[in-house]
Motif scaffolding. Structure first.
Motif, PDB file in Angstrom:
ATOM      1  N   GLU A  40      -0.441   2.959  -9.758  1.00  0.00           N
ATOM      2  CA  GLU A  40       0.353   3.282  -8.588  1.00  0.00           C
ATOM      3  C   GLU A  40       0.214   2.222  -7.512  1.00  0.00           C
ATOM      4  O   GLU A  40       1.040   2.089  -6.649  1.00  0.00           O
ATOM      5  CB  GLU A  40      -0.068   4.648  -8.016  1.00  0.00           C
ATOM      6  CG  GLU A  40       0.371   5.838  -8.855  1.00  0.00           C
ATOM      7  CD  GLU A  40       1.870   5.908  -8.944  1.00  0.00           C
ATOM      8  OE1 GLU A  40       2.532   5.788  -7.893  1.00  0.00           O
ATOM      9  OE2 GLU A  40       2.397   6.052 -10.045  1.00  0.00           O
ATOM     10  N   VAL A  41      -0.866   1.467  -7.574  1.00  0.00           N
ATOM     11  CA  VAL A  41      -1.151   0.475  -6.538  1.00  0.00           C
ATOM     12  C   VAL A  41      -0.321  -0.767  -6.762  1.00  0.00           C
ATOM     13  O   VAL A  41      -0.189  -1.260  -7.870  1.00  0.00           O
ATOM     14  CB  VAL A  41      -2.648   0.118  -6.550  1.00  0.00           C
ATOM     15  CG1 VAL A  41      -2.925  -0.965  -5.534  1.00  0.00           C
ATOM     16  CG2 VAL A  41      -3.477   1.355  -6.270  1.00  0.00           C
ATOM     17  N   VAL A  42       0.239  -1.308  -5.689  1.00  0.00           N
ATOM     18  CA  VAL A  42       0.942  -2.593  -5.731  1.00  0.00           C
ATOM     19  C   VAL A  42       0.180  -3.551  -4.866  1.00  0.00           C
ATOM     20  O   VAL A  42      -0.048  -3.306  -3.689  1.00  0.00           O
ATOM     21  CB  VAL A  42       2.383  -2.446  -5.229  1.00  0.00           C
ATOM     22  CG1 VAL A  42       3.050  -3.811  -5.213  1.00  0.00           C
ATOM     23  CG2 VAL A  42       3.156  -1.505  -6.117  1.00  0.00           C
ATOM     24  N   SER A  43      -0.279  -4.676  -5.432  1.00  0.00           N
ATOM     25  CA  SER A  43      -1.061  -5.649  -4.693  1.00  0.00           C
ATOM     26  C   SER A  43      -0.140  -6.598  -3.970  1.00  0.00           C
ATOM     27  O   SER A  43       0.752  -7.166  -4.577  1.00  0.00           O
ATOM     28  CB  SER A  43      -1.945  -6.424  -5.661  1.00  0.00           C
ATOM     29  OG  SER A  43      -2.724  -5.534  -6.436  1.00  0.00           O
TER      30      SER A  43
ATOM     31  N   PHE B 106       7.037 -10.150   5.863  1.00  0.00           N
ATOM     32  CA  PHE B 106       7.015 -10.420   4.435  1.00  0.00           C
ATOM     33  C   PHE B 106       6.016  -9.531   3.707  1.00  0.00           C
ATOM     34  O   PHE B 106       6.246  -9.150   2.558  1.00  0.00           O
ATOM     35  CB  PHE B 106       6.724 -11.898   4.171  1.00  0.00           C
ATOM     36  CG  PHE B 106       7.968 -12.704   3.958  1.00  0.00           C
ATOM     37  CD1 PHE B 106       8.415 -12.994   2.684  1.00  0.00           C
ATOM     38  CD2 PHE B 106       8.708 -13.158   5.037  1.00  0.00           C
ATOM     39  CE1 PHE B 106       9.574 -13.714   2.481  1.00  0.00           C
ATOM     40  CE2 PHE B 106       9.877 -13.881   4.846  1.00  0.00           C
ATOM     41  CZ  PHE B 106      10.316 -14.158   3.568  1.00  0.00           C
ATOM     42  N   GLN B 107       4.925  -9.195   4.359  1.00  0.00           N
ATOM     43  CA  GLN B 107       3.996  -8.255   3.745  1.00  0.00           C
ATOM     44  C   GLN B 107       4.689  -6.922   3.476  1.00  0.00           C
ATOM     45  O   GLN B 107       4.526  -6.320   2.406  1.00  0.00           O
ATOM     46  CB  GLN B 107       2.785  -8.050   4.650  1.00  0.00           C
ATOM     47  CG  GLN B 107       1.848  -9.250   4.688  1.00  0.00           C
ATOM     48  CD  GLN B 107       0.742  -9.077   5.703  1.00  0.00           C
ATOM     49  OE1 GLN B 107       0.928  -8.441   6.743  1.00  0.00           O
ATOM     50  NE2 GLN B 107      -0.419  -9.640   5.417  1.00  0.00           N
ATOM     51  N   GLU B 108       5.479  -6.475   4.444  1.00  0.00           N
ATOM     52  CA  GLU B 108       6.163  -5.191   4.275  1.00  0.00           C
ATOM     53  C   GLU B 108       7.343  -5.292   3.312  1.00  0.00           C
ATOM     54  O   GLU B 108       7.614  -4.369   2.540  1.00  0.00           O
ATOM     55  CB  GLU B 108       6.622  -4.664   5.641  1.00  0.00           C
ATOM     56  CG  GLU B 108       5.474  -4.333   6.580  1.00  0.00           C
ATOM     57  CD  GLU B 108       4.447  -3.425   5.919  1.00  0.00           C
ATOM     58  OE1 GLU B 108       4.827  -2.368   5.390  1.00  0.00           O
ATOM     59  OE2 GLU B 108       3.253  -3.783   5.918  1.00  0.00           O
TER      60      GLU B 108
ATOM     61  N   THR C  27      11.677  -5.919  -8.641  1.00  0.00           N
ATOM     62  CA  THR C  27      10.288  -5.485  -8.645  1.00  0.00           C
ATOM     63  C   THR C  27       9.438  -6.341  -9.581  1.00  0.00           C
ATOM     64  O   THR C  27       9.936  -6.979 -10.504  1.00  0.00           O
ATOM     65  CB  THR C  27      10.192  -4.016  -9.083  1.00  0.00           C
ATOM     66  OG1 THR C  27      10.764  -3.874 -10.391  1.00  0.00           O
ATOM     67  CG2 THR C  27      10.958  -3.114  -8.121  1.00  0.00           C
ATOM     68  N   GLY C  28       8.138  -6.338  -9.294  1.00  0.00           N
ATOM     69  CA  GLY C  28       7.184  -6.996 -10.180  1.00  0.00           C
ATOM     70  C   GLY C  28       7.058  -8.490 -10.018  1.00  0.00           C
ATOM     71  O   GLY C  28       6.312  -9.132 -10.763  1.00  0.00           O
ATOM     72  N   LYS C  29       7.746  -9.075  -9.055  1.00  0.00           N
ATOM     73  CA  LYS C  29       7.695 -10.522  -8.881  1.00  0.00           C
ATOM     74  C   LYS C  29       6.511 -10.928  -8.009  1.00  0.00           C
ATOM     75  O   LYS C  29       6.049 -10.166  -7.163  1.00  0.00           O
ATOM     76  CB  LYS C  29       8.974 -11.030  -8.209  1.00  0.00           C
ATOM     77  CG  LYS C  29      10.241 -10.806  -8.999  1.00  0.00           C
ATOM     78  CD  LYS C  29      11.417 -11.459  -8.278  1.00  0.00           C
ATOM     79  CE  LYS C  29      12.740 -11.098  -8.914  1.00  0.00           C
ATOM     80  NZ  LYS C  29      12.817 -11.428 -10.348  1.00  0.00           N
ATOM     81  N   ARG C  30       6.067 -12.152  -8.197  1.00  0.00           N
ATOM     82  CA  ARG C  30       5.142 -12.772  -7.257  1.00  0.00           C
ATOM     83  C   ARG C  30       5.953 -13.558  -6.230  1.00  0.00           C
ATOM     84  O   ARG C  30       6.909 -14.254  -6.583  1.00  0.00           O
ATOM     85  CB  ARG C  30       4.164 -13.673  -7.989  1.00  0.00           C
ATOM     86  CG  ARG C  30       3.102 -12.890  -8.752  1.00  0.00           C
ATOM     87  CD  ARG C  30       1.729 -13.446  -8.538  1.00  0.00           C
ATOM     88  NE  ARG C  30       0.717 -12.433  -8.787  1.00  0.00           N
ATOM     89  CZ  ARG C  30      -0.579 -12.685  -8.697  1.00  0.00           C
ATOM     90  NH1 ARG C  30      -1.011 -13.895  -8.376  1.00  0.00           N
ATOM     91  NH2 ARG C  30      -1.454 -11.729  -8.908  1.00  0.00           N
TER      92      ARG C  30
ATOM     93  N   ARG D 180       7.968  -3.611  -4.224  1.00  0.00           N
ATOM     94  CA  ARG D 180       7.013  -3.572  -5.329  1.00  0.00           C
ATOM     95  C   ARG D 180       6.752  -4.957  -5.899  1.00  0.00           C
ATOM     96  O   ARG D 180       6.808  -5.197  -7.106  1.00  0.00           O
ATOM     97  CB  ARG D 180       7.498  -2.625  -6.436  1.00  0.00           C
ATOM     98  CG  ARG D 180       7.492  -1.161  -6.051  1.00  0.00           C
ATOM     99  CD  ARG D 180       6.093  -0.608  -6.052  1.00  0.00           C
ATOM    100  NE  ARG D 180       6.052   0.840  -5.832  1.00  0.00           N
ATOM    101  CZ  ARG D 180       4.927   1.535  -5.728  1.00  0.00           C
ATOM    102  NH1 ARG D 180       3.769   0.913  -5.820  1.00  0.00           N
ATOM    103  NH2 ARG D 180       4.956   2.830  -5.527  1.00  0.00           N
ATOM    104  N   GLN D 181       6.487  -5.887  -4.984  1.00  0.00           N
ATOM    105  CA  GLN D 181       6.187  -7.266  -5.348  1.00  0.00           C
ATOM    106  C   GLN D 181       4.793  -7.615  -4.843  1.00  0.00           C
ATOM    107  O   GLN D 181       4.185  -6.853  -4.091  1.00  0.00           O
ATOM    108  CB  GLN D 181       7.229  -8.214  -4.737  1.00  0.00           C
ATOM    109  CG  GLN D 181       8.653  -7.945  -5.207  1.00  0.00           C
ATOM    110  CD  GLN D 181       9.701  -8.599  -4.331  1.00  0.00           C
ATOM    111  OE1 GLN D 181       9.444  -8.918  -3.164  1.00  0.00           O
ATOM    112  NE2 GLN D 181      10.886  -8.787  -4.881  1.00  0.00           N
ATOM    113  N   GLU D 182       4.292  -8.784  -5.231  1.00  0.00           N
ATOM    114  CA  GLU D 182       2.984  -9.248  -4.793  1.00  0.00           C
ATOM    115  C   GLU D 182       3.129 -10.513  -3.959  1.00  0.00           C
ATOM    116  O   GLU D 182       3.714 -11.503  -4.429  1.00  0.00           O
ATOM    117  CB  GLU D 182       2.084  -9.529  -5.995  1.00  0.00           C
ATOM    118  CG  GLU D 182       1.712  -8.278  -6.790  1.00  0.00           C
ATOM    119  CD  GLU D 182       0.777  -8.589  -7.935  1.00  0.00           C
ATOM    120  OE1 GLU D 182       0.896  -9.695  -8.520  1.00  0.00           O
ATOM    121  OE2 GLU D 182      -0.070  -7.744  -8.247  1.00  0.00           O
TER     122      GLU D 182
END
Length: 231
Positions: free
Chosen positions: A223-226, A146-148, A121-124, A154-156
């Protein structure tokens, strides 16, 4: 920051591999610690029945270097750029196997499951695609996947670059200049403005403040994940 670039093509000197190299060059130019790997050096086997194929210690019994790639390279990275040619309107089979085999870790079945989950999680994420067709629908399914994937993990998704090419090396002739765009993606992995609003997302009515700086940068703990800002 640590940037991992993965080239998933079985053709090591192909067009998507050239895009991967350019993304690595861009990330290095931005001062990041960069590693470029070929997926074929690590992944051979496809996902089996985890209930049957784990060894006595609960580890995957497929005899390749998947776990090394995941635990020693993917998890420590702050960003991962993945390059793939379009194979039958999707990603390469090895790359699909890479994602499929995450199941053993995300289901918390593997001994390192918790550490892998925390490290995913948290990666670009960046996506580079070489495709013979310039019809945008050809790559639409892969981009959507890839979007999904990034949303679920929980990545961007920091950017997508498509290079129209087939014969080895001809991606450099694409007038859309995907090699330069791949370089730019690598260089701007951590500065690209990425947003994915929900109905209740706190935000101002401005996207950009002075000099291209986002008016409201992401806030840790939201709560939002971009995930979507396709270049």
């Amino acid at each position: 920051m640590k940037v991992l670039v993965i080239s998933s093509s079985p053709r090591r000197a192909g067009n998507s591999a050239a895009m991967a190299q350019q993304a690595a060059n861009g990330a290095e130019a931005a001062g990041h610690e960069v590693e470029l790997l070929h997926l074929s050096d690590f992944v051979d086997g496809v996902l089996g029945d985890c209930r049957r194929c784990r060894d006595s210690h609960g580890r995957c019994s497929i005899l390749d270097e998947y776990e090394t790639l995941l635990v020693d390279h993917v998890v420590p990275a702050d960003a991962v750029v993945i390059a793939t040619p379009l194979h039958y309107y999707g990603m390469t089979s090895r790359l699909k196997a890479f994602f499929d085999r995450l199941f053993c870790y995300t289901s918390n079945s593997a001994p390192d499951g918790e550490r892998v989950m925390a490290g995913l999680t948290g990666k670009r994420i960046g996506l580079l695609v070489s495709c013979e067709e310039n019809y945008q629908g050809a790559t639409l399914g892969l981009v959507t996947q890839f979007q999904e994937l990034t949303r679920y993990n929980r990545q961007e998704l920091a950017g997508v670059v498509v290079g129209v090419s087939n014969s080895r090396g001809e991606v450099k002739w694409d007038p859309a200049n995907p090699l330069q765009r791949a370089y730019d993606l690598g260089e701007r992995l951590f500065t690209t403005h990425v947003t994915d609003y929900r109905l209740d997302t706190p935000r101002s009515n401005r996207v950009w403040a002075d000099h291209g700086v986002p008016a409201k940068p992401p806030v840790a703990g939201d709560e939002v994940v971009s995930v979507t800002s396709i270049q």
